[in-house]
Design a protein around this motif. Structure first.
Motif, short mmCIF file in Angstrom:
data_model
loop_
_atom_site.label_atom_id
_atom_site.label_comp_id
_atom_site.label_asym_id
_atom_site.label_seq_id
_atom_site.Cartn_x
_atom_site.Cartn_y
_atom_site.Cartn_z
N UNK A 1 -7.08 11.73 -24.35
CA UNK A 1 -7.37 10.62 -25.26
C UNK A 1 -8.39 11.05 -26.31
N UNK A 2 -9.43 11.76 -25.84
CA UNK A 2 -10.46 12.22 -26.78
C UNK A 2 -9.87 13.17 -27.82
N UNK A 3 -9.10 14.16 -27.34
CA UNK A 3 -8.53 15.15 -28.25
C UNK A 3 -7.64 14.49 -29.29
N UNK A 4 -6.80 13.53 -28.85
CA UNK A 4 -5.87 12.93 -29.80
C UNK A 4 -6.61 12.01 -30.77
N UNK A 5 -7.69 11.33 -30.28
CA UNK A 5 -8.45 10.47 -31.18
C UNK A 5 -9.09 11.29 -32.30
N UNK A 6 -9.50 12.54 -31.95
CA UNK A 6 -10.08 13.40 -32.99
C UNK A 6 -9.00 13.98 -33.88
N UNK A 7 -7.87 14.38 -33.25
CA UNK A 7 -6.82 15.06 -34.01
C UNK A 7 -6.22 14.15 -35.07
N UNK A 8 -6.17 12.85 -34.79
CA UNK A 8 -5.51 11.94 -35.73
C UNK A 8 -6.18 11.96 -37.10
N UNK A 9 -7.47 12.35 -37.15
CA UNK A 9 -8.11 12.43 -38.46
C UNK A 9 -8.36 13.86 -38.91
N UNK A 10 -8.41 14.81 -37.95
CA UNK A 10 -8.85 16.16 -38.31
C UNK A 10 -7.72 17.17 -38.43
N UNK A 11 -6.56 16.87 -37.87
CA UNK A 11 -5.43 17.79 -38.07
C UNK A 11 -5.21 17.95 -39.57
N UNK A 12 -4.99 19.17 -40.06
CA UNK A 12 -4.85 19.35 -41.51
C UNK A 12 -3.79 18.42 -42.10
N UNK A 13 -2.65 18.23 -41.40
CA UNK A 13 -1.62 17.40 -42.00
C UNK A 13 -2.00 15.91 -41.97
N UNK A 14 -2.74 15.51 -40.91
CA UNK A 14 -3.18 14.12 -40.86
C UNK A 14 -4.21 13.84 -41.95
N UNK B 1 6.71 22.29 -25.25
CA UNK B 1 6.25 21.67 -26.50
C UNK B 1 4.86 21.09 -26.39
N UNK B 2 4.62 20.35 -25.32
CA UNK B 2 3.36 19.61 -25.20
C UNK B 2 2.17 20.55 -25.08
N UNK B 3 2.32 21.61 -24.30
CA UNK B 3 1.19 22.51 -24.10
C UNK B 3 0.73 23.13 -25.41
N UNK B 4 1.70 23.61 -26.20
CA UNK B 4 1.33 24.24 -27.47
C UNK B 4 0.68 23.21 -28.39
N UNK B 5 1.23 22.01 -28.40
CA UNK B 5 0.65 20.96 -29.23
C UNK B 5 -0.79 20.68 -28.83
N UNK B 6 -1.05 20.64 -27.53
CA UNK B 6 -2.41 20.35 -27.07
C UNK B 6 -3.37 21.49 -27.39
N UNK B 7 -2.85 22.73 -27.35
CA UNK B 7 -3.70 23.87 -27.74
C UNK B 7 -4.14 23.70 -29.20
N UNK B 8 -3.22 23.25 -30.03
CA UNK B 8 -3.54 22.99 -31.45
C UNK B 8 -4.58 21.89 -31.58
N UNK B 9 -4.37 20.81 -30.82
CA UNK B 9 -5.32 19.70 -30.86
C UNK B 9 -6.73 20.18 -30.53
N UNK B 10 -6.82 21.01 -29.48
CA UNK B 10 -8.13 21.50 -29.07
C UNK B 10 -8.76 22.34 -30.18
N UNK B 11 -7.94 23.11 -30.89
CA UNK B 11 -8.48 23.92 -31.99
C UNK B 11 -9.06 23.03 -33.08
N UNK B 12 -8.29 22.04 -33.53
CA UNK B 12 -8.80 21.23 -34.65
C UNK B 12 -9.90 20.27 -34.22
N UNK B 13 -9.96 19.97 -32.91
CA UNK B 13 -11.05 19.11 -32.43
C UNK B 13 -12.40 19.78 -32.68
#
Lengths: 67, 910
Positions: free
Chosen positions: B256-269, B416-428
């Motif tokens: 939940x924490x990672x996705x809450x951060x990713x929604x604003x910090x992912x480059x595409x978001x 799919x999900x694991x790689x996505x989460x690795x990305x989330x952790x990077x942009x977090x």
């Protein structure tokens, strides 16, 4: 941008976090059915929908007040 | 189904995208498109968050661990109400500063640091390339599933050109290059691209619901039937709850924490939510519409996963259930619809991500290098505008090629999900510097750099490095025993941490140490002037939006130079437009000036930053603008701006110290007044007392004379009359003295140096006059007066009074039996020194100062009250002081006293 809306939205967000986080979540996290649907499934989506509706209501009300 | 049909459908779909984007871009060019201002389009474009990971991967994850996939969507849903101030602030800052990427945002906050921009870009690249690669993988496997109906779908060994993935990737690259890097726009708006993305969001939602409804009502008799059947099987029933599916609370929270951060910090978001935003008001709608979209697309995930598990079981990979369920039922049209839905989810993500990343790569990696190497922005190099677009396009192609290479090398072995989460952790990792930066002024560039580096290195160590080892490129013992057998360094159990999944573990350590380093280093380092300015703008953006930005680092440049530099990156018409805009906004004429004001330089830099990024723009403008040293005054201004609290407390402190001083002065003044009051009262008491004594004796004697005049003998009568006369004299003397004091103190007496007179003559005459008195009391009187003339200027009579006072004083106080008094006058330099010495009982040293005060008489119990009024010496001192001289006494008890008067000699030519 600073009006009474900010604390209300903060509170809403905090309540949502509380409801979707342990230990409160464990109340719904049971292998039980509510009618024909799983309890957790019903719980998550109805709380979620409620959060959306309340957010929308708060924002809409603000629109009415400030033309 | 043949590959041809599938590819045709894919091409048709891409054709529709092209048409949409083209049409909208054309309308936007004519200024007719209101689509971008539409908050619903904005909210739909945010749904680029839902990628192929959502479309295929959520079902895969749900069939393994139930509702755990929801955490990825609940995070954004919970934080969405906060967008009202969080995201809107981000947008206002970015529009004000012409920020066009998350790297730009962080770099601009910390003094437009090039280091930070590059670092953020590199982290984003590391995080996003695998993420793009799984989109390509999803497209690739969906094509394979559709055409061959067999598993495993993934063939890493296929030659590049024979691989459908390559051609799909190329089509996406062409689309992105056309619509994501079509023109240079300081606002970095891509109307066509966003329209296409919003369209794709609708497509994927509808396609997912079509397959969901088919599963619920085609394969089962409604949702109730599906869940009832699933409940009968313990293998599917355990997925009803998180605890049953074996999801740990820690993972749930972390996701939940990672996705809450990713929604604003992912480059595409960041790109769709901030850069492409046209008005902060759009956020208001997105706050409820976007979570609603997420709710809808997730609502049918669990039913589909349960159906897939019950019908297909392990005969198909769970990631492909969405597609394999219709194929299993031989519904070709439906499976094509599903394919298009997944294809749209993948393409929208790839297009926006590669656009966002290419802006960052070209502005923060390539451009600074080109400017430093003088390959761009110089007289001899071609104009920058076309070069810039080329750099963008090459970056897009490069990023997509890297993603494909990643997929071909190690990406295939991951779900799919694991790689996505690795990305989330990077942009977090961007969270501490970006979010704290908006609310905490004290955060410094060094703090941000330290936090980002630490977070990035821990992330890289715990996730990608371990993944590389798992893929067989490193020894397995690296994971199981740690490097060199150090077990506390095992990448999945750093410092011996147990009981967390790999992602939560890496997210926990990297975010904790990142935040810690950011805070601690920030507190122990000092920000530069530019950092302070930027921090102030970010934190207090609402003060700056209406007003103009004040400049701290003063810069000077010629306007022509500014024109030239901007012309290297932009069309000449664009440059003139920028300058005339500035003229209009500030109501000035630039052609009358030669040198650019700091405001103009700032304006130009901000405009240029919209195209090439803040740090590159600073570099480019810096080549013509010289930074002036900041004056102390300006530094003070910054300090004031940034430390109002300190200022207030300082002001308060000053006020209170001023108050203290005033109080002290008042107390002193009050004391003085009280003393004066006391003195006045004493004076009056003494004067009246002094007056009463003679008056009493005059009264008594007069009465005697009146009553017994006839009976008194002649000598008695004589003596009484003598007393009467002397007492009357005493009264008149006293009154004269009081009047003298009054005159002297009020300053009405004339002391102006009038005609000079000879002091020696006065002294000689007075001493001669007094000699008779001394003889009468048989006191030995000697005087030593020089022959030469000593002239002083002033009031002659007052000086006579001084001599008389001193001599009569000596007469009074000299020894009663063998009295000796001596007088001397001599010249000492420019002063005349008059000394009168007696051989009386002397004056104790502590009284040497007091005897010149009013009514000071040396009282002693044994000898009674001395004669006199106590005003003589006081008057003497006043007169001497008014003549610019001084008086002092030299005496010891029992050794007589010598009074010394020094008067300045009247300047003469002799």
């Amino acid at each position: 941008m600073s009006n009474s809306l900010t604390p209300r939205l903060l509170l809403l967000s905090a309540i949502a976090l509380l409801l979707f986080e342990y230990p409160l979540l464990s109340l719904a996290d049971k292998n039980a059915l509510l009618g024909e649907l799983p309890l957790l499934y019903v719980y998550s989506f109805s709380v979620w929908l409620l959060l959306i509706v309340l957010t929308a209501l708060l924002i809409r009300r603000k629109k009415d007040r400030i033309p | 189904m043949s590959l041809g049909v599938v590819l045709l459908c894919a091409l048709l779909y891409v054709g529709i995208l092209f048409a949409t984007a083209w049409r909208v871009d054309a309308l936007a060019k004519q200024g007719k498109s209101r689509l971008m201002r539409n908050p619903y389009v904005y909210s739909l474009s945010l749904a680029v968050y839902c990628t192929a990971w959502t479309y295929y991967g959520s079902v895969g994850r749900a069939s393994a661990s139930g509702l755990s996939f929801l955490a990825i969507y609940l995070g954004p849903a919970i934080i969405a109400p906060l967008w009202y101030f969080l995201l809107r602030k981000m947008i206002v800052i970015s529009k004000n500063q012409r920020i066009n990427s998350i790297a730009d945002f962080i770099s601009a906050r910390y003094g437009k640091s090039g280091h930070l921009a590059t670092l953020v870009t590199i982290i984003a690249l590391f995080g996003v390339i695998p993420y793009i690669s799984i989109q390509l993988k999803a497209v690739s496997f969906s094509i394979d599933v559709l055409t061959e109906h067999q598993y495993p779908y993934f063939k890493p060994d296929a030659p590049l050109l024979a691989d459908a993935t390559f051609w799909v990737m190329l089509a996406m690259a062409v689309f992105t290059m056309l619509f994501g890097a079509r023109k240079l726009d300081p606002n970095e708006r891509h109307e066509g691209l966003i329209a296409a993305v919003a369209f794709e969001s609708l497509v994927k939602l509808i396609a997912f619901w079509v397959v969901g409804l088919f599963v619920i009502y085609g394969l089962y008799n409604g949702l109730g039937d599906l869940f009832t059947q699933a409940a009968a099987n313990p293998e599917t029933a355990r997925l009803f709850s998180l605890s049953g599916a074996g999801v740990s609370p820690t993972s749930w929270t972390m996701y939940m924490l990672l996705s809450a951060l990713a929604i604003m910090l992912l480059p595409r978001q960041f790109h769709v939510a901030v850069v492409e935003n046209t008005h902060p008001r759009q956020v208001n709608t997105a706050m409820w519409l976007f979570p609603l979209y997420l709710l809808l697309i997730n609502f049918l995930v669990l039913p589909i996963a349960l159906a897939g598990k019950m019908i297909l079981g392990s005969s198909a990979p769970s990631d492909t259930y969405v597609l394999t369920l219709p194929i299993h039922e031989h519904l070709h049209i439906l499976s094509l619809i599903v394919f298009i839905g997944g294809f749209s989810a993948a393409t929208s993500m790839v297009i926006v991500s590669s656009t966002a990343i290419s802006i960052m790569v070209s502005n923060h990696l390539v451009l600074p290098m080109l400017i430093r190497l003088k390959l761009i922005g110089q007289e001899t190099t071609p104009r920058g505008a076309s070069t810039l677009l080329d750099v963008r396009r090459v970056s897009i192609l490069g990023v997509l090629m890297l993603a494909l290479l990643f997929l071909k090398s190690i990406g295939g072995s991951y779900d799919l999900v694991s790689v996505g989460l690795i990305s989330f952790t990077a942009v977090a990792q961007f969270a501490p510097s970006a979010l704290f930066g908006m609310y905490w002024r004290r955060g410094t560039r060094k703090g941000a750099i330290a936090g980002l580096w630490i977070g990035f290195l821990i992330w890289a160590y715990c996730l990608p490095a371990a993944a590389i080892a798992e893929a067989g490129f490193l020894s397995q013992s690296f994971i199981t025993d740690g490097p060199w057998g150090i077990s506390s360094l095992r990448p999945y159990h750093l410092f011996g941490m147990e009981g967390m999944d790999n992602i939560s573990h890496a997210a926990f350590w990297s975010l904790l140490l990142n935040t810690g380093a950011f805070l601690i280093v920030s507190l122990y380092t000092q920000p530069s002037a530019l950092e302070l300015t930027q921090a102030n703008i970010f934190v207090n953006i609402h003060r700056y939006v209406a007003g103009e930005e004040y400049d701290v680092v003063k810069r000077a440049a010629k306007i022509s130079d500014l024109h030239r530099v901007m012309g290297r990156f932009l069309d000449p018409s664009h440059v003139s437009a920028i300058f005339s805009n500035f003229e209009k906004e500030n109501k000035i004429k630039l052609d009358q000036q030669k040198n650019a004001e700091p405001e103009l330089i700032n304006y130009a830099e901000t405009q240029l930053a919209g195209i090439i990024g803040a740090s590159s723009a600073r570099l480019a403008i810096g080549s013509v603008a010289k930074e002036e040293n900041i004056t102390l005054e300006e530094v003070m201004q910054v300090l004031e701006q940034t430390r109002e609290v300190l200022r207030y407390s300082k002001a308060l402190e000053q006020k209170s110290s001023e108050l203290e001083t005033t109080t002290r002065q008042l107390i002193a003044a009050n004391e003085q007044l009280k003393a004066l009051d006391r003195l006045k009262a004493d004076f009056i008491t003494t004067v009246t007392h002094e007056l009463r004594t003679p008056v009493t004796s005059i009264k008594a004697l007069s009465k005697i004379l009146l009553d017994y005049r006839a009976e008194l003998p002649e000598e008695k009568l004589q003596s009484y009359l003598n007393i009467l006369v002397s007492e009357s004299e005493r009264i008149s003397r006293l009154i004269n003295q009081v009047l003298d004091i009054e005159k002297i103190e009020s300053g009405t007496d004339e002391y102006l140096p009038t005609e000079p007179f000879s002091l020696d003559e006065i002294v000689r005459t007075t001493a001669g006059g007094m000699a008779q008195l001394f003889r009468e009391r048989s006191i030995e009187f000697t005087s030593n007066i020089p022959e030469e003339t000593l002239e002083v200027a002033g009031n002659r009579d007052r000086i006579v009074q001084v001599v008389v006072n001193l001599l009569s004083n000596a007469l009074k106080f000299c020894d009663a039996r063998e009295g000796r008094v001596s007088l001397s006058l001599q010249k000492a330099g420019s002063e005349a020194v008059l000394r009168v010495a007696d051989n009386g009982k002397g004056i104790p040293p502590e009284q040497h100062v007091h005897i010149f005060d009013k009514f000071t008489q040396l009282n002693s119990k044994t000898e009674g009250k001395p004669q006199g009024t106590g005003l003589g010496l006081y008057i003497t001192r006043k007169i001497v002081e008014h003549h610019g001289g001084s008086i002092k006494v030299m005496s010891a008890v029992g050794a007589g006293a010598t009074f010394e008067v020094r008067l300045p000699i009247y300047p003469s030519n002799t």
